[in-house]
Design an enzyme around this catalytic site. Structure first.
Site, PDB file in Angstrom:
ATOM      1  N   ARG A   1      30.621  43.206  33.687  1.00 55.52           N
ATOM      2  CA  ARG A   1      31.624  42.229  33.227  1.00 55.52           C
ATOM      3  C   ARG A   1      31.051  41.275  32.180  1.00 55.52           C
ATOM      4  O   ARG A   1      31.799  40.786  31.328  1.00 55.52           O
ATOM      5  CB  ARG A   1      32.165  41.439  34.419  1.00 55.52           C
ATOM      6  CG  ARG A   1      33.233  42.214  35.169  1.00 55.52           C
ATOM      7  CD  ARG A   1      33.758  41.415  36.346  1.00 55.52           C
ATOM      8  NE  ARG A   1      34.993  42.006  36.841  1.00 55.52           N
ATOM      9  CZ  ARG A   1      35.500  41.761  38.038  1.00 55.52           C
ATOM     10  NH1 ARG A   1      34.865  40.956  38.870  1.00 55.52           N
ATOM     11  NH2 ARG A   1      36.633  42.322  38.407  1.00 55.52           N
TER      12      ARG A   1
ATOM     13  N   GLY B   1      41.945  44.494  40.999  1.00 55.15           N
ATOM     14  CA  GLY B   1      43.269  43.994  41.379  1.00 55.15           C
ATOM     15  C   GLY B   1      44.182  43.883  40.167  1.00 55.15           C
ATOM     16  O   GLY B   1      45.369  44.233  40.224  1.00 55.15           O
TER      17      GLY B   1
ATOM     18  N   GLY C   1      36.577  46.590  39.356  1.00 58.99           N
ATOM     19  CA  GLY C   1      35.982  46.044  40.572  1.00 58.99           C
ATOM     20  C   GLY C   1      34.863  46.900  41.120  1.00 58.99           C
ATOM     21  O   GLY C   1      33.935  47.277  40.402  1.00 58.99           O
TER      22      GLY C   1
ATOM     23  N   LYS D   1      40.694  47.595  50.732  1.00 55.17           N
ATOM     24  CA  LYS D   1      41.837  46.671  50.828  1.00 55.17           C
ATOM     25  C   LYS D   1      43.162  47.414  50.828  1.00 55.17           C
ATOM     26  O   LYS D   1      43.889  47.444  49.832  1.00 55.17           O
ATOM     27  CB  LYS D   1      41.793  45.691  49.655  1.00 55.17           C
ATOM     28  CG  LYS D   1      40.511  44.875  49.597  1.00 55.17           C
ATOM     29  CD  LYS D   1      40.492  44.055  48.315  1.00 55.17           C
ATOM     30  CE  LYS D   1      39.106  43.560  47.992  1.00 55.17           C
ATOM     31  NZ  LYS D   1      38.922  43.300  46.574  1.00 55.17           N
TER      32      LYS D   1
HETATM   33  N1  ATP Z   1      35.506  54.183  55.114  1.00 55.19           N
HETATM   34  C1  ATP Z   1      35.267  52.939  54.800  1.00 55.19           C
HETATM   35  N2  ATP Z   1      35.177  51.997  55.749  1.00 55.19           N
HETATM   36  C2  ATP Z   1      34.913  50.703  55.391  1.00 55.19           C
HETATM   37  N3  ATP Z   1      34.739  50.281  54.130  1.00 55.19           N
HETATM   38  C3  ATP Z   1      34.830  51.191  53.159  1.00 55.19           C
HETATM   39  C4  ATP Z   1      35.088  52.546  53.438  1.00 55.19           C
HETATM   40  N4  ATP Z   1      35.113  53.207  52.268  1.00 55.19           N
HETATM   41  C5  ATP Z   1      34.859  52.312  51.311  1.00 55.19           C
HETATM   42  N5  ATP Z   1      34.669  51.100  51.833  1.00 55.19           N
HETATM   43  C6  ATP Z   1      34.316  49.870  51.128  1.00 55.19           C
HETATM   44  O1  ATP Z   1      35.316  49.504  50.225  1.00 55.19           O
HETATM   45  C7  ATP Z   1      34.744  48.527  49.366  1.00 55.19           C
HETATM   46  C8  ATP Z   1      35.494  48.501  48.071  1.00 55.19           C
HETATM   47  O2  ATP Z   1      36.861  48.310  48.328  1.00 55.19           O
HETATM   48  P1  ATP Z   1      37.842  47.529  47.337  1.00 55.19           P
HETATM   49  O3  ATP Z   1      39.191  47.758  47.853  1.00 55.19           O
HETATM   50  O4  ATP Z   1      37.339  46.137  47.193  1.00 55.19           O
HETATM   51  O5  ATP Z   1      37.578  48.351  45.972  1.00 55.19           O
HETATM   52  P2  ATP Z   1      37.993  48.039  44.475  1.00 55.19           P
HETATM   53  O6  ATP Z   1      39.454  48.038  44.351  1.00 55.19           O
HETATM   54  O7  ATP Z   1      37.239  48.968  43.580  1.00 55.19           O
HETATM   55  O8  ATP Z   1      37.434  46.597  44.185  1.00 55.19           O
HETATM   56  P3  ATP Z   1      38.120  45.228  43.701  1.00 55.19           P
HETATM   57  O9  ATP Z   1      39.322  44.983  44.522  1.00 55.19           O
HETATM   58  O10 ATP Z   1      36.991  44.239  43.891  1.00 55.19           O
HETATM   59  O11 ATP Z   1      38.429  45.401  42.283  1.00 55.19           O
HETATM   60  C9  ATP Z   1      33.298  48.922  49.209  1.00 55.19           C
HETATM   61  O12 ATP Z   1      32.487  47.790  49.471  1.00 55.19           O
HETATM   62  C10 ATP Z   1      33.096  50.031  50.251  1.00 55.19           C
HETATM   63  O13 ATP Z   1      31.925  49.877  51.014  1.00 55.19           O
HETATM   64  O1  3PG Z   2      36.783  40.533  41.220  1.00 57.72           O
HETATM   65  C1  3PG Z   2      37.957  40.450  40.836  1.00 57.72           C
HETATM   66  O2  3PG Z   2      38.819  41.331  41.120  1.00 57.72           O
HETATM   67  C2  3PG Z   2      38.339  39.307  39.909  1.00 57.72           C
HETATM   68  O3  3PG Z   2      37.209  38.653  39.380  1.00 57.72           O
HETATM   69  C3  3PG Z   2      39.260  38.341  40.615  1.00 57.72           C
HETATM   70  O4  3PG Z   2      38.591  37.760  41.704  1.00 57.72           O
HETATM   71  P1  3PG Z   2      39.442  37.260  42.964  1.00 57.72           P
HETATM   72  O5  3PG Z   2      39.976  38.492  43.644  1.00 57.72           O
HETATM   73  O6  3PG Z   2      38.473  36.481  43.807  1.00 57.72           O
HETATM   74  O7  3PG Z   2      40.555  36.389  42.424  1.00 57.72           O
END
Ligand code: ATP
Ligand code: 3PG
Length: 403
Positions: free
Chosen positions: A37, A384, A360, A202
């Site tokens: 980033r 997000g 992310g 998430k």
């Molecule tokens: N089976 C699982 N059980 C628990 N956690 C998991 C599993 N698979 C993946 N993860 C976790 O999910 C996390 C990432 O999820 P997240 O939804 O935050 O991803 P992202 O959308 O790429 O990220 P962000 O929302 O920060 O942009 C990682 O830290 C990973 O360890």
């Molecule tokens: O990591 C992210 O997705 C952005 O920097 C936004 O952070 P936030 O989910 O804490 O608002």
């Protein structure tokens, strides 16, 4: 939306330009584990500095609770920015207080200052318009012009993202312009087959985008922590895997709608399980077991897609003309559970189609696992934010730059 090019052609020499970047980088023991980033913020910061602006860079980092907390200081990001720019960067230990004003007053044309984490102030994230507005007024006092370039945060209705641009002449930076251009392609004239791979933890954050994608994508691959809510909705037991019980009715409806719409919904056929969540710091071996997706033992947790699923997902990505991937397929931070994420990343690299990695943790995973970023069509800095864009939502940080 006016872009930074217009600002540059009008001239910025000696102007104080506030750049709202997203320098929210992952840290471990105070060290940056992925500086993607910060690198993504460079084109805008450099262009402004080269044109003689006094550049004030601002961002959030993590989720501090509206008060200073050194664990979330932006100092490591400011230091990395200086290294990448190859020029000194001043750092202010507050955001709108005397240190920030001193830092800005001390800037010569072409110099850069970073102010401390915006979220050390309760006004930044407040739901109260007046409180946010008051904080935005204090930020506005630091600058003459606003450049919005923190794509990762444009989905947040926060003071520096939404209220501040209303108080200053405002422009979109290069990163926002690039990100929006790519995501527009995915929503408007996508080339088919359009395959979307979703993972991560998430589930509730990603349901709305699944809802939208059921009308747009040809194929939807589900992995990561969110897969277990789908497996449970299909009637399988998932042991102690991540599960969002309250989302089961919604997920059940999605499974039915996918069938009705002719969207191929692909779930893991096998998974790697372990009795406990791995230690992500020590990374000691955990001896995971491979089990069929419909045979997860009651005392085990699913932590990655299994070897058959890896092959299946790779084959489902092989003929894609467009791919959007968000969210790791497993707990990739531990080497025992990184293979699923690696397999999907590799399949994207081998894909002849246009591939977008949706920000992310997925973007960080690609880099941490050692893949060459240039092998992907686009790696977004916003997880997000990119999902909400694909959902068709109005993003406050983009709307604020439009008028
Ligand atoms: N089976 C699982 N059980 C628990 N956690 C998991 C599993 N698979 C993946 N993860 C976790 O999910 C996390 C990432 O999820 P997240 O939804 O935050 O991803 P992202 O959308 O790429 O990220 P962000 O929302 O920060 O942009 C990682 O830290 C990973 O360890
Ligand atoms: O990591 C992210 O997705 C952005 O920097 C936004 O952070 P936030 O989910 O804490 O608002």
């Amino acid at each position: 939306m006016k872009t930074i090019d217009e600002l540059l052609s009008d001239g910025v020499d000696n102007k104080r330009v506030f750049v709202r970047a997203d320098l929210n980088v992952p840290l471990a023991d105070g060290l940056i584990t992925d500086d993607g980033r910060i690198r993504a913020a460079l084109p805008t910061v450099k262009a402004l500095a080269d044109a003689g602006a006094k550049v004030i860079v601002a961002s959030h980092l993590g989720r501090p609770k509206g008060a200073p907390d050194l664990a979330f200081s932006l100092l490591p990001a400011a230091e990395r920015l200086a290294e990448l720019l190859g020029a000194p960067v001043a750092f202010a230990q507050d955001t709108v207080g005397p240190a920030a004003h001193d830092a800005v007053d001390g800037l010569q044309p072409g110099q850069v200052a970073v102010i401390e984490n915006l979220r050390f102030n309760p006004g930044e994230t407040s739901k109260d318009d007046t409180e946010r507005g008051e904080f935005a007024d204090r930020l506005a006092a630091l600058a003459d012009v606003y450049v919005g370039d923190g794509f990762g945060a444009v989905h947040r209705k926060h003071a520096s993202v939404y209220d501040l641009p209303a108080r200053l002449p405002h422009y979109a930076g290069y990163l926002i312009a690039t990100e929006v251009g790519v995501l527009k392609k995915l929503t408007e004239d996508v080339r088919r087959p359009y395959v979307v791979a979703l993972g991560g933890a998430k589930v509730s954050d990603k349901l709305a985008v699944i809802d939208q994608l059921l009308d747009k994508a040809d194929r939807l691959l589900i992995g990561g922590g969110m897969a277990y809510t789908f497996l449970k909705a299909k009637g399988y037991e998932v042991g102690i895997s991540l599960l969002q019980e309250d989302q089961i009715p919604a997920v059940t409806e999605y499974i039915e709608r996918a069938e009705k719409n002719g969207v191929e919904l692909v779930l893991p056929v096998d998974v790697l399980v372990s009795p406990e969540f791995p230690d992500l710091k020590a990374k000691a071996p955990t001896n995971p077991t491979v089990v069929a997706a419909d045979a997860i033992p009651a005392d085990q947790e699913g932590l990655d897609i299994g070897p058959e699923s890896r092959k299946l997902y790779a084959s489902k990505l092989a003929d894609a003309a467009t791919v959007f991937w968000n969210g790791p397929m497993g707990v990739f931070e531990h080497p025992d559970y990184a293979e699923g994420t690696k397999a999907v990343a590799q399949a994207l690299i081998e894909s002849p189609g246009y591939t977008v990695v949706g920000g992310g943790d997925s973007a960080a995973a690609v880099r941490i696992l050692g893949f060459d970023e240039s092998a992907f069509g686009h790696i977004s800095t916003g997880g997000g934010a990119s999902l909400e864009y694909l959902e068709g939502k109005t993003l406050p940080g983009l709307a604020a730059l439009e008028d």
